[in-house]
Each structure stands twice: as structure tokens, then as C-alpha cells.
Design an enzyme around this catalytic site. Structure first.
Site, PDB file in Angstrom:
ATOM      1  N   CYS A 140      -3.736  10.564   5.952  1.00  0.00           N
ATOM      2  CA  CYS A 140      -4.968  11.699   6.381  1.00  0.00           C
ATOM      3  C   CYS A 140      -5.992  10.980   6.120  1.00  0.00           C
ATOM      4  O   CYS A 140      -6.504   9.783   6.157  1.00  0.00           O
ATOM      5  CB  CYS A 140      -4.801  12.865   5.465  1.00  0.00           C
ATOM      6  SG  CYS A 140      -4.662  12.711   3.817  1.00  0.00           S
ATOM      7  N   HIS A 192     -31.680 -22.638 -12.009  1.00  0.00           N
ATOM      8  CA  HIS A 192     -30.603 -21.631 -11.366  1.00  0.00           C
ATOM      9  C   HIS A 192     -31.538 -20.330 -10.867  1.00  0.00           C
ATOM     10  O   HIS A 192     -31.868 -19.653 -11.550  1.00  0.00           O
ATOM     11  CB  HIS A 192     -29.602 -21.163 -12.241  1.00  0.00           C
ATOM     12  CG  HIS A 192     -28.385 -20.389 -11.718  1.00  0.00           C
ATOM     13  ND1 HIS A 192     -28.504 -19.105 -11.161  1.00  0.00           N
ATOM     14  CD2 HIS A 192     -26.937 -20.997 -11.543  1.00  0.00           C
ATOM     15  CE1 HIS A 192     -27.245 -18.636 -10.836  1.00  0.00           C
ATOM     16  NE2 HIS A 192     -26.454 -19.880 -10.671  1.00  0.00           N
TER      17      HIS A 192
END
Length: 693
Positions: free
Chosen positions: A29, A615
Site C-alpha cells: 500500500c 581540506h
């Protein structure tokens, strides 16, 4: 822990239900996988409940089993049915003599499986219509919103062709609902669904409905002077037949198909297989269309009107009681899938009265449910519970935007016993509020979400009631917590211990100090480079080195970084910079030992052996280079200020990643000190870290 891909989840679910050989049938469903199994005892419910991607499980009688997935259910269903091993599913299990005798005895003892079958019949007749009902309700909501703002008279009797057409878009679902229900009900009872649809359609054709109130020979219409209502009766083959407009009726097709199933299966036993295709549908229609028109139709209308009138009486004579009962009842009906009969009554009310009075109080239950989920979400953010935050966010979105409560119920509420009492308090307060305010009606069948608020009248009363329900449940859950004090202390301790263990593991060896996809960046001190560093180390001792900002922005300490690897200094001491722009430059003279393919990280070794990592962003490796324009390559010599890359910061943030740029000294342990300078706004090239050997 990451949620497994649907393919992997499909295989794990298949194992959990006992393998493909144990599956008799599988449907789904809006939120649940629905299994009919050969042997329900083979299910490993604990293992299924533990799967990421599974919100909950619901065992049922008769070897039926439900698994709540949420919005991704269609994809998981598709993956399961397409698994090669599913070729072994769907085959009836062989029954021994003992099995057959046991089934007969079970029927004789009058067990309650029949009750499950009854509600399954009701639910499965409506459940496949969830999507079109939701679609129709949103069309109504949009039209009602335009009406509320005075842009169009949605309820005008002389609307333009444009709005007559818009009406047809949603009325198509509600008017022809009996045919759709008949199709689903027939399919549920394992007979030809098109026969069920055809029987129901016969009493909804323009020819049939056109006789109501007409001067067709054989049709008489009488008017009740007291009530102002009229009733038409057609004399067909000399017999009186009450005429009704069956558009929007739901009880008629449910009653009709139940009897049709007996007729259809009886005819299949009478006719040989080689002629069944012709004669079984023919005689089924020949028998059932007159029965529906003469008997079942009027009976179904009477039953539906009677139930609606009874609830209407309660709503009119004890509105506060009615407004409390409905929202207090739903939290127990929905988990069991027993709420569809009430939904059928809502549709019946709209068809017979022109409005429905159940959906208003029901809305307070839904919003109390969503409020409890919001409380859990706030707590998960406060206590840094990643998995619960993700679960609550998805459940809350499904609720407030789609009006679907199952993700909240199965994903959260039913797993923590402290939530339900607080949610029920929200239901109670919301119900009392809507009762005191005099009730709320709607002329449309609508899923109670933020988008459908305009279909309720008076809208302001509805907004007040659902707001009270939402914020009551949210506050009670947030301030009381959905965990006990002991559970909270234990969960938080486990969270902190896991974070510390992860950081410690990464800090143990330089090669383990970075995430798996970034390990290559820590190899800047390995091999010949390490030798070069050690060779120059003694000559460089006592000297200092200034590392310059690789990007313009605000300098912050690593302790403020929301990443345990950097904040624990596992990658060395350094700084973070909240970037003002996306131009990344070299912070120091040296050699680019590593340039990540994705462009998010750069490893530089200076002449004296200092290893520097730049980074860009947190977890930006997941972007796979999108938004990164790299201007250098590994092995290249760079001078401080040389252009390394351009980064699209908006793309980084849109992908859900912090844009902070980190600069650390990977071999901090070899240095006398690494001294960051934080709390300043800098331009690229400004000294921000002093390294002393």
C-alpha cells in the site's frame, strides 16, 4: 549507520520472512509491504525490526505479515519482486492431512480470523485508491484556497467552463468511487474485478440516473412536503425499483461484491472451464445487476445513511463527546488498519449530506501525531541522534505535507511507550477545542495536512484546534522526553563513547587518521618523503614557519568543527576558516604530494618536512568533484599564494555539507608547537598558524 540500498534491503527482507518459498503472495500500500505467507512462524521479526529502512512490523492472523517501509515502499516492493529467487514464490504450499484437519478444526472453533478478514476486505477495497484520493483532495485544496482569497467563487452555481472542468478533475474520483471500490473488492475476493466494476457501473450510467425525477413512462416521483425531499420509483417488469444516484456511495459496492463473489464462484463450479469465460460473467451480470438495482442498492444507501445519521445525531447532541471520541479512537485504529470504515463514512456523508463532520476532529489526531514527531525531532537534534533525526524528519514531512501518519507511528511512536500517552493528550486537547468551538465541516474528502487546511470550514477554528493538538503533543514529548532518564543517560553515553572511540582509532596511526576515502592524503610523510623530512629535520630544528590562510574568511579553532576527526586533532593541530569566497590558494611553499581526484583536499610537504593538509568542506568527497575546479596536479611545486582551485560554495552548501576549509599540520607530533591564531577575519595569504620545530 547508513540505510542500505533498496536492493540490499529487499534481499534482507526476503530472508527475514523465511525466504521466497515461504511467500504465497505480496502486495503493498502507501507505506507497507503486505505478505501472505505459507508459515508465519518462519518470520524473524526481531531481525526485520532491526533493519535500517524498516519502520516496523505488524504480524496478523492467517499467516499474514506487514512490514512498514514508508514512502520508499514502491521501490522496495519492485526490488523484491524482481529478485531472481522470487521465481520460487507464489506457489501454494503442500498441505498434509494434519494441516487440512487443523484448518477444519480452526474454523469449527470460531476463531477471530474472520474479523481480520472482514477488515482486510474493507481496507483492501480502499487502500489502492489512496493515491487518487490524495490527488483529488489536493486539487480541492488548491481550488478552496483560491476561493478563500477571493480569486474565484468555487461554490458558485454558474461557474465558467474552466471551473466546471476543474471540478471534473476531482469529482471524477469521488463520483466514480463505487466502480473503483467494486473493482478492488472483487479483486480482493479473487473474482474477475471487471465484472464487479461492470455491475456497479450499470446503475451509474446516464440512462439509469437520468430516470430520477424524469417523466419517463413507468417512473413516478413523489415529494415529501415536510422534508422537501423527493423519491423516484421505476416500475421495471412490473416490479417497483427505487431509483438512487449511486455516485460516491461506498456501502453499495461493498455489499454487492460480497454477494457477487458467492454467485461468481458458484457459477464456476457449474460451468466447464472451456466455457467459463463467456457464461460466468454473463450470468453473474444477469443475476447481480437486477439484484443490485432492486435490493442491494437501496439497502446500501439506507445502511450508509443510517450510520451517517447516527454519527450526525451524536455530533449534534453531544458535539464535545463526538469531537473527543474521534481523535482518541484513531491512534488505535490506524496501526491495526481499521480506520478505513470511518473513512468510508466520511465519503458517505459528503455524498448524502453534502459535507462531512468527521474529518475535522480527525485532523486533531493527525496533527497531535505530527506534533509528537516534531518533539522527537527536536530532541534528536539536541542530543545529536543522527538516525532518529533522519527518521523523524522524513516522518514529519510525510505527515504535514501528505497527511500520512504511518511513518510516524511505525518509525517512532510505537517503538517508545512514553510517546503515546503524550500524543493522546494532544488528541484530547485538540478534540475538546474543536468541540467547544462548535465543530468543523468540509465538503471534500481530504487528507489532513497543511496543504488541505483551506477545505475546512470555519477554517480559523480548524487551524486553532490542530495547532493546539500539535504544540501540546510536541511540548509534552520534548520536555518529558521519549526515553526515560536512565535510557537517555545510556544512549548519550554510548553516543559519546562511540565518537571518542572513533576519534581515538583514527588518531592512533597517521595512516588511520583520516576517513577511508582520504587516506592517501596522509601518505605525504611516507616513503622517500619521510626520509627527506628526517634528513632536514635536524637542520630545521628551532626554526619557525608561518602557514598562511588558504582562503579568505573567519578563522575558527578546530574545536568548533562539527567533525570528530578534525575537532579531536586526529589530523593534527590547525585552524578552520569559514570561507568568504571559493578561491583556494597554497598556504606555504612546497610540493603537492597529493591532490584528491575530487578536488576537495591537498597535501603539501615543505622543504623542512612540514606536512600540511588543506581540506575544503566536511564530507565533500561525496560530491565526487562537482563544484570543484582544480588548477594543479600532484608532484607540482607551489609557492604560497599560488592558485590551487575554485570552489562553488553554494553547490557545497546545497549538497548539505559545511563549507568550512580546514588547514592542519599532519605531523604535529614532530613539532615543538603548532600555534593557531583564531577569532580574526582574514584575506587569503594572511598568516594564521605558526609552526615551531
Amino acid at each position: 549507520m547508513n540505510t542500505p540500498k533498496t536492493g540490499a534491503l529487499a534481499e534482507m527482507i526476503l530472508r527475514g520472512v523465511g525466504g521466497p518459498e515461504n511467500i504465497e503472495s505480496l502486495t503493498h500500500c502507501a507505506t507497507r509491504l503486505r505478505f501472505q505467507l505459507h508459515d508465519g512462524t518462519k518470520v524473524d521479526q526481531a531481525a526485520l525490526d532491526a533493519l535500517d529502512g524498516v519502520m516496523g512490523t505488524v504480524p496478523q492472523s492467517g499467516d499474514r505479515f506487514q512490514i512498514v517501509i514508508g514512502g520508499a515502499v514502491a521501490g522496495v516492493y519492485s526490488d523484491i519482486v524482481n529478485l531472481p529467487s522470487m521465481s520460487k514464490a507464489g506457489k501454494p504450499a503442500a498441505k498434509s492431512d494434519a494441516d487440512v484437519k487443523a484448518e477444519i478444526r480452526a474454523k469449527g472453533r470460531g476463531r477471530f480470523a474472520w474479523l481480520d478478514n472482514f477488515f482486510e476486505y474493507l481496507s483492501d477495497s480502499f487502500r489502492p485508491l489512496l493515491g487518487v484520493l490524495l490527488g483529488a483532495s489536493l486539487i480541492i485544496a488548491i481550488a478552496s484556497m483560491l476561493d478563500a482569497f477571493g480569486l474565484v467563487d468555487f461554490r458558485s452555481a454558474d461557474k465558467s467552463a474552466t471551473w466546471v472542468f476543474v471540478d471534473a478533475m476531482w469529482r471524477s474520483v469521488l463520483y466514480f468511487l463505487p466502480i473503483m471500490v467494486a473493482y478492488n473488492a472483487a479483486k480482493k475476493l479473487k473474482i474477475d474485478p471487471w465484472v464487479g466494476a461492470a455491475v456497479m457501473a450499470a446503475v451509474m450510467t446516464p440512462n439509469f440516473t437520468g430516470m430520477i425525477g424524469s417523466k419517463t413512462p413507468g417512473v413516478t416521483t413523489t415529494t415529501n412536503a415536510t422534508l422537501g425531499t423527493s423519491e423516484s420509483v421505476a416500475h421495471v417488469f412490473g416490479l417497483p425499483m427505487q431509483l438512487n444516484d449511486y455516485g460516491g456511495q461506498v456501502f453499495v459496492p461493498l455489499l454487492m461484491v460480497a454477494l457477487l463473489a458467492l454467485v461468481y464462484k458458484g457459477l464456476k463450479r457449474i460451468f466447464p472451464e472451456n466455457v467459463q469465460m463467456v457464461f460466468v460473467p454473463f450470468f453473474s451480470m444477469l443475476i447481480m445487476i437486477p439484484l443490485t438495482a432492486f435490493l442491494i442498492g437501496p439497502l446500501g444507501v439506507w445502511a450508509g445513511n443510517g450510520l451517517g445519521s447516527g454519527l450526525s445525531w451524536l455530533n449534534g447532541h453531544a458535539p464535545i463527546v463526538f469531537a473527543i471520541v474521534i481523535p482518541m479512537l484513531y491512534p488505535f485504529l490506524v496501526p491495526l488498519g481499521l480506520h478505513w470504515p470511518l473513512n468510508a463514512l466520511m465519503l458517505q456523508n459528503i455524498n448524502t449530506l453534502g459535507y462531512d463532520f468527521i474529518q475535522g476532529p480527525m485532523g486533531t489526531w493527525n496533527f497531535a501525531c505530527f506534533g509528537a514527531t516534531a518533539g522527537v525531532l527536536l530532541l534528536s537534534i539536541r542530543h545529536r541522534e543522527t538516525m532518529m533525526r533522519q527518521t523523524a524528519t522524513g516522518a514529519l514531512a510525510a505527515g504535514v505535507l501528505g497527511g500520512i501518519s504511518e511513518p510516524s507511528l511505525y518509525g517512532i511512536h510505537l517503538r517508545f511507550k512514553r510517546i503515546y500517552p503524550r500524543m493522546l493528550a494532544g488528541c484530547l486537547v485538540g478534540g475538546v477545542t474543536i468541540g467547544i468551538l462548535g465543530g468543523v465541516n468540509t465538503e471534500a474528502f481530504a487528507f489532513t495536512s497543511l496543504l488541505t487546511i483551506p477545505v475546512f470550514d470555519p477554517m480559523i477554528k480548524y487551524i486553532i484546534a490542530i495547532s493546539v493538538a500539535f504544540f501540546t503533543a510536541m511540548a509534552l514529548v520534548y520536555f518529558a522526553d521519549y526515553r526515560t532518564k536512565e535510557e537517555r543517560a545510556q544512549v548519550n553515553a554510548e553516543r559519546d563513547a562511540a565518537a571518542a572511540e572513533k576519534a581515538a582509532a583514527k588518531a592512533t596511526v597517521p595512516a588511520q587518521a583520516v576517513k577511508a576515502e582520504e587516506r592517501e592524503l596522509v601518505t605525504v610523510g611516507a616513503g622517500t618523503g619521510a626520509s627527506a623530512g628526517s634528513a632536514t629535520g635536524s637542520a630545521a630544528e628551532g626554526k619557525s614557519l608561518e602557514l598562511k590562510a588558504p582562503v579568505a574568511g573567519r578563522v575558527i579553532g578546530l574545536g568548533e568543527i562539527e567533525d570528530p576527526v578534525f575537532s579531536s586533532r586526529a589530523l593534527g593541530e590547525g585552524v578552520g576558516i569559514e570561507p568568504a569566497d571559493g578561491r583556494i590558494v597554497a598556504p606555504v611553499d612546497g610540493e603537492l604530494i597529493t591532490v584528491a581526484d575530487t578536488g576537495h583536499a591537498y597535501g603539501i610537504r615543505t622543504a623542512d618536512g612540514t606536512e600540511v593538509l588543506v581540506h575544503v568542506g566536511i564530507d565533500t568527497v561525496q560530491m565526487k568533484g562537482d563544484g570543484f575546479d582544480v588548477h594543479v596536479k600532484a608532484g607540482q611545486k607551489v609557492t604560497a599564494g599560488d592558485h590551487l582551485a575554485d570552489v562553488d560554495l553554494d553547490a557545497v552548501r546545497a549538497a548539505g555539507h559545511p563549507a568550512v576549509t580546514l588547514m592542519t599540520v599532519l605531523n604535529t607530533a614532530e613539532m615543538t608547537s603548532v600555534e593557531p591564531r583564531v577569532g580574526q577575519d582574514v584575506t587569503a595569504g594572511t598568516p594564521v598558524v605558526t609552526v615551531r620545530r
